[in-house]
Motif scaffolding. Sequence first.
Motif, PDB file in Angstrom:
ATOM      1  N   VAL A   3      37.976  48.755  43.229  1.00 31.87           N
ATOM      2  CA  VAL A   3      39.140  48.725  43.892  1.00 31.87           C
ATOM      3  C   VAL A   3      39.374  50.061  44.509  1.00 31.87           C
ATOM      4  N   ALA A   4      39.898  50.268  45.795  1.00 32.48           N
ATOM      5  CA  ALA A   4      40.275  51.575  46.016  1.00 32.48           C
ATOM      6  C   ALA A   4      41.779  51.389  46.798  1.00 32.48           C
ATOM      7  N   GLU A   5      42.603  52.295  46.786  1.00 33.01           N
ATOM      8  CA  GLU A   5      43.804  52.215  47.454  1.00 33.01           C
ATOM      9  C   GLU A   5      44.152  53.488  47.993  1.00 33.01           C
ATOM     10  N   VAL A   6      44.728  53.173  49.351  1.00 26.81           N
ATOM     11  CA  VAL A   6      45.058  54.542  50.330  1.00 26.81           C
ATOM     12  C   VAL A   6      46.607  54.269  50.440  1.00 26.81           C
ATOM     13  N   SER A   7      47.242  55.376  50.203  1.00 24.02           N
ATOM     14  CA  SER A   7      48.597  55.692  50.622  1.00 24.02           C
ATOM     15  C   SER A   7      48.664  55.879  51.833  1.00 24.02           C
ATOM     16  N   LEU A   8      49.516  55.280  52.825  1.00 20.36           N
ATOM     17  CA  LEU A   8      49.487  55.616  54.143  1.00 20.36           C
ATOM     18  C   LEU A   8      50.485  56.731  54.237  1.00 20.36           C
ATOM     19  N   PRO A   9      50.526  57.650  55.359  1.00 22.87           N
ATOM     20  CA  PRO A   9      51.255  58.922  55.567  1.00 22.87           C
ATOM     21  C   PRO A   9      52.745  58.685  55.161  1.00 22.87           C
ATOM     22  N   ASN A  10      53.264  59.575  54.300  1.00 24.94           N
ATOM     23  CA  ASN A  10      54.872  59.306  54.037  1.00 24.94           C
ATOM     24  C   ASN A  10      54.691  58.066  53.102  1.00 24.94           C
ATOM     25  N   GLY A  11      53.892  57.564  52.579  1.00 22.54           N
ATOM     26  CA  GLY A  11      54.124  56.270  51.597  1.00 22.54           C
ATOM     27  C   GLY A  11      54.052  56.850  50.352  1.00 22.54           C
ATOM     28  N   LYS A  12      54.557  55.830  49.575  1.00 20.36           N
ATOM     29  CA  LYS A  12      54.780  56.513  47.859  1.00 20.36           C
ATOM     30  C   LYS A  12      53.247  56.618  47.128  1.00 20.36           C
ATOM     31  N   ARG A  13      53.311  57.537  46.394  1.00 22.97           N
ATOM     32  CA  ARG A  13      52.040  58.025  45.700  1.00 22.97           C
ATOM     33  C   ARG A  13      52.011  57.788  44.374  1.00 22.97           C
ATOM     34  N   PHE A  14      52.910  57.369  43.797  1.00 24.85           N
ATOM     35  CA  PHE A  14      52.992  56.798  42.397  1.00 24.85           C
ATOM     36  C   PHE A  14      52.333  58.009  41.379  1.00 24.85           C
ATOM     37  N   GLY A  15      53.037  59.013  41.483  1.00 21.51           N
ATOM     38  CA  GLY A  15      52.731  60.330  40.511  1.00 21.51           C
ATOM     39  C   GLY A  15      51.666  61.167  41.217  1.00 21.51           C
ATOM     40  N   ALA A  16      50.962  60.952  42.318  1.00 17.76           N
ATOM     41  CA  ALA A  16      50.186  62.057  42.908  1.00 17.76           C
ATOM     42  C   ALA A  16      51.072  62.961  43.456  1.00 17.76           C
ATOM     43  N   GLU A  17      52.169  62.709  43.689  1.00 18.02           N
ATOM     44  CA  GLU A  17      53.130  63.945  44.156  1.00 18.02           C
ATOM     45  C   GLU A  17      53.231  65.011  43.398  1.00 18.02           C
ATOM     46  N   LYS A  18      53.007  64.750  41.842  1.00 20.90           N
ATOM     47  CA  LYS A  18      53.168  65.907  40.970  1.00 20.90           C
ATOM     48  C   LYS A  18      52.093  66.477  41.099  1.00 20.90           C
TER      49      LYS A  18
END
Length: 149
Positions: A20-35
Amino acid sequence: TDAADRILIVAKVGGNLVGVAEVSLPNGKRFGAEKLEPPAPADAPYVSDVAVAPNQRGRGIGKSLLRACEAAMAAKGHGRMYLHTKVDNEGARALFERGGYAEPAEAKAGLTQMQIAQRAGGAGPLAALGLVEVGHVLLAKELRAKDYA
């Protein structure tokens, strides 16, 4: 699957889910990656996950998933995609670097002394004991629609 702020791509072998692969679209929620440091630009697509079943690794599934993510983002007109990987995750780093991902110069220029030390030797025994976070590397790839036609 295409949601409002992310795209999920799956790989199957013989009807069984193997990746599986998941891409967060621009300005979408990144579930922890913003940290994660250094941060990925919020206005660009971000690969938040690529996972392949352990018994299916080494067969090109991760590469195919990543390429499908890139093609989807290029088709939407995005010119660059980002992702993070742990400093000590050699398999993932090799997959991404072979796929054309590299650390952006601006990310490299902003590294702290701690991040530089982590890359030089992991974080040593403190990381092995779970006392220090190993750290992450921000990687990016330029996307050109013609490469996925």
